[in-house]
Design an enzyme around this catalytic site. Sequence first.
Site, mmCIF file in Angstrom:
data_model
loop_
_atom_site.group_PDB
_atom_site.id
_atom_site.type_symbol
_atom_site.label_atom_id
_atom_site.label_comp_id
_atom_site.label_asym_id
_atom_site.label_seq_id
_atom_site.Cartn_x
_atom_site.Cartn_y
_atom_site.Cartn_z
ATOM 1 N N LEU A 216 7.561 -1.015 0.507
ATOM 2 C CA LEU A 216 7.624 -0.261 -0.736
ATOM 3 C C LEU A 216 7.200 1.177 -0.509
ATOM 4 O O LEU A 216 6.282 1.449 0.267
ATOM 5 C CB LEU A 216 6.712 -0.880 -1.794
ATOM 6 C CG LEU A 216 7.124 -2.202 -2.430
ATOM 7 C CD1 LEU A 216 6.093 -2.614 -3.469
ATOM 8 C CD2 LEU A 216 8.484 -2.095 -3.071
ATOM 9 N N LYS A 217 7.876 2.101 -1.197
ATOM 10 C CA LYS A 217 7.443 3.501 -1.193
ATOM 11 C C LYS A 217 6.732 3.753 -2.510
ATOM 12 O O LYS A 217 7.348 3.870 -3.556
ATOM 13 C CB LYS A 217 8.648 4.430 -1.063
ATOM 14 C CG LYS A 217 8.302 5.921 -1.173
ATOM 15 C CD LYS A 217 7.465 6.369 0.005
ATOM 16 C CE LYS A 217 7.173 7.876 -0.081
ATOM 17 N NZ LYS A 217 6.118 8.184 -1.078
ATOM 18 N N HIS A 218 5.388 3.779 -2.444
ATOM 19 C CA HIS A 218 4.613 4.061 -3.651
ATOM 20 C C HIS A 218 4.725 5.536 -3.999
ATOM 21 O O HIS A 218 4.903 6.393 -3.129
ATOM 22 C CB HIS A 218 3.145 3.682 -3.444
ATOM 23 C CG HIS A 218 2.910 2.207 -3.375
ATOM 24 N ND1 HIS A 218 2.619 1.438 -4.474
ATOM 25 C CD2 HIS A 218 2.955 1.352 -2.330
ATOM 26 C CE1 HIS A 218 2.470 0.184 -4.111
ATOM 27 N NE2 HIS A 218 2.676 0.103 -2.810
ATOM 28 N N GLY A 392 10.977 3.925 -4.265
ATOM 29 C CA GLY A 392 12.002 3.550 -3.297
ATOM 30 C C GLY A 392 11.494 2.582 -2.261
ATOM 31 O O GLY A 392 10.414 1.988 -2.379
#
Length: 1221
Positions: A216-218, A392
């Site tokens: 996950l792209k935090h 993203g």
Amino acid sequence: MSAPHKFLCTFSHRILLLPPLSTSTTFLFLPSSHRFFCTLPPSTMPCNQRSGGHGGQQWTEKPKDEAPLSSAMGDSATAAETVSNKLAGMHIGENSEQTGLGHANKGAIWKHKSYGTTAAPEVDNKPAGKVAVDGARVDAGGVASTQKSGISGAGLSKLFQGNLLEKFEVDNSTYSQAHIRATFYPKFENEKSDQETRTRMIEMVSKGLATLEVSLKHSGSLFMYAGHEGGAYAKNSFGNIYTAVGVFVLGRMFREAWGTEASKKQAEFNNFLERNHMCISMELVTAVLGDHGQRPQEDFVVVTAVTELGNGKPKFYSTPEIIAFCRKWRLPTNHVWLFSTRKSASSFFAAYDALCEEGTATSVCKVLDEIADVSVPGSKDHVKAQGEILEGLVARLVSHESSNHIEKVLKEFPPPPADGVALDFGPSLREICAANRSDEKQQIKALLESVGSSFCPDYSDWYGTDGADIHSRNVDRSVVSKFLQAHPADYSTKKLQEIIRLMREKRFPAAFKCYHNFHKVDAISSDNVFYKMVIHVHSDSAFRRYQKEMRHRPGLWPLYRGFFVDINLFKANKEKAAEISMKSSINESDSTSSEKDDFADEDANLMVKLKFLTYKLRTFLIRNGLPVLFKEGQSAYKAYYLRQMKIWGTSPGKQKELSMMLDEWAVHIRRKCGNKQLSSSIYLSEAEPFLEQFAKRSPQNQALIGSAGSLVRTEDFLAIVEEGQDEEGDLVAERDMAPSGPSISVKDTVPKNEGLIVFFPGIPGCAKSALCKELLNAQGGLGDDRPVHSLMGDLIKGKYWQKVAEERRKKPNSIMLADKNAPNKEVWRQIEDMCRKTKASAVPVVPESEGTDSNPFSLDALAVFMFRVLQRVNHPGNLDKASPNAGYVLLMFYDLYDGESRKEFEGELIERFGSLVKMPLLKSDRNPLPEAVQCILVEGINLFKLHSKRHGSILNPVSKSNHHSPELRAPARTCSRLIANERTQICKFSGEGLISDGETKTEAKLESTKGSYAKEWIKWEKQLRDILNQTAEYFNSIQVPFDFAVKQVSEQLRNIAKGEYTAPDTETRKLGAIVFAAISVPVAEIQGVLNNLAEKNPKIDAFLKGNHLENLNRAHLTLAHKRSHGIKAVADYGLWLHIKVPVELTALLLSDKMAALEACPGSVDGDKIVSKNAWPHITLWTGEGVAAKDANMLPQLFAEGKANRIDFNPPISIYGTMEFY
């Protein structure tokens, strides 16, 4: 023993060896490190070292004209004494009620200096107020009694008295030692397009060479922590609100995880990082540092990298090692998925393409859990902690053994408990920020106090005194120079020197910012000085260029993001020097034999960032579009967001929906805010309620915006950040990826009832005026009856582009040749706006050139332009052989393009205008540029950079605070008419402002003949003319004949005017959002099958004679639809994407309203392709008002006697291709 197993064993032994941390020391506040700014000085080119002529000259920076430093600052000894006196009484009592340190020292102690990209704004000294919090209530340690003593007054006196750096001379006994303190992964840019990268990833996985890892792209900020001695860092800065918030949140995570043992574990963790010279990198997710895509419900960090920095090149832990490390220390980890087979990897990319325009955290995580071979949930649930809006995913290749390693780690390290969740730790981050709203330094102070001494015993990176700023910013340059001149004390230092030298030689857009290292102040002496260096890369182009250098220079270390280095310059006697030399040779031998240049291997570093439209519409379309909307109006804003969506490859349907929503948003926010621009840091306060109301209108609207309605109010607790500071650098439009490789798009037609604007993004000497004259006099114009007009910029008084717009309104159907250089994006935007308002198309004509990695024009092209200009006589714009500074003017134009490759330059023009005409310039079989010409150009470029640095540059953005200053509204009086003419319209667009002369604001730059380098410019201009005259025969021989260039441009323009032009497509992704998977069947083949059957079957013959197939443009056999069968069902067919599939046609079913072929997919490599549809078929025809999906009812209609069925015996075999739609 496997790598993870070795790591775990080593890790356990390290824990057992940790010594206890003494808590009996007393804290003393420290002054801030001093901030110095350094830009890249010019390189010394090899060709400058030859003898004779101008070859020996090397431009050096002259001293400033200001008064001497000592007179401006007073006596340095007095300043040092003041500092020492102020520090003498600094401490905090454990039960002090004051946030300050006593009335006498309030102003001086809390004079905060930020070590960031921008200077901290001056804040009036105010009495310190009372703290609204009482610190941690769960044994976190008192603030004062346990604080570590920082710097002695004697240490400070040594530091400031006598200007140690200036007196530190580099000689043969001087050594430098550098240690990387914090760093993050290199910013790796794939040379291939995203689609090519995906294909290569799947290929590597299918061969068993790698595993595809997705995380996950935090949505947050990069935060790095190297212990209380190593320091806390943001991406390009330290000692500011970003790092203070990061330390607080990380400390709070420890308390939640360890409960009453938190203080002990915090101290052990700090000691562990320092002993092993390690750094952890995290995504800092918080609601107090400004808005991203959604305000998080909680403030937290997620560990994204763990790095060992002690020996040789930084070693980044693998994901299994990160998980083991974090679970041992109870730190939060990210959600990770592994895809180790061709099927799962292909399904992942197909799933993203199906979700990219509507995906939220819940739907994305659910689908990836179903597809992945291994799924490791993160410590923080994204939906609960941050929200549904997901920024993203990051997909990269890792070791093919990762699945086995991670499964082993998960068994040995189960999820740790959270012993402190139910305990009271005192005020939260948001409460502390809310209670300390006076200024940034007060918030920093309160946050660090609340963290506690066990985790943050030393504040020296954040605080200083008024008397501390006694050094010039030139110290920065001096530190770097002396660092490079000194002998490297070890192998790591040698490799870091190599990085910096290369960046200086290649003139990469970067700065080396140096600060005093107060952690080492007691060790400072006249022959032993310490500094911190921040390597700040200004442009992503530097990373791309550096990657190429790595591929050509084996052993070159990577250029990291978040690059912080401790530097020690010292003298060594003969015995010490011999010892250093022996150790250095041993270390170098060990390091070179063990190091592998993984970051130079493109396959080993394949990575794609996959963002979701629900996030991008908030950040890039709404937030980043605010300056355009408020400064340039709604039409410019519409052009901005349409261009962004085109770059992303957004599907037409979503573009239409978003356009309607964004138009409504623009009207709403302008009506509410008037002319006062909404702050980007709190834009969600207005955007979120608007989106919530918009979503309630229909399910379609809800799907468009993803999620809304969970607004967290931040106005009362938002951290106070220096104006204009953007640590993450994401407050700009996302165009920053280089366009992918060309493919052919549909033809772009210029309607005959519209006008056409031909303009020239070039440099003086590109022959635009001569070309315009030929086009104007050409018989037949551009092949149609539209009149051709030309406006020569050198003959137009006033605002040129405004004049063009007036002519367009008078003659809307004409073809306008805009005979003026248009080298900047602000002009391009004016042309776009002109096209919208006057119903015209625009065509850029550019000189053909190979370009460089950082400029769309090569030195060969620049040399030809200069040669042409210096051959001109009586030029209308006064730029000819009689101009004393013609070379300088062309360098100024050339510099306007700096930082953009040819591919990026052409890609943006095509994205904006849909076409591009290239004017031939140089023969392909020409001889190389003569060395003398190349060297004089390089020397001129270096001199130009020095001149710009001293006297200002038209490229520098106008700061917000000075945006309306009167002195910025017009060129300086010292600028000559030549410079004023040639610089009209020259500008570059940035997020801060627009800078140009003539039609927008400007920051004037002194012309070359009157600046500090006037003598150098006179000498250079003469040498330039001499060399170009001597090589005139060469330049005449390498140019394409002008009549040939005119013919080529004319043909291209005629093709565009007639609609016969096909533009290369630069969209990074063509798939759009996947809706269903199907086998595409050739229409011609189906028609051939039916024609053959019609000869024997009257019913089929009658069907064909009814012309039911005349509108059949494409045919497909649907396999799965994401609405009916789910995302996973569609994504599973990704394994066979673009693969030919056999299909058997078994029957034709038809009624009076529709017809379809019953079809059965075959097998591929032994795998049976099964359709999820109850009745697999190929729809051939539907009557008016009948939807294609209604063909599914044909079997039922046949059973009811309302349709006919014609069986094919035997079945007819054809082939189709598996595709996504």
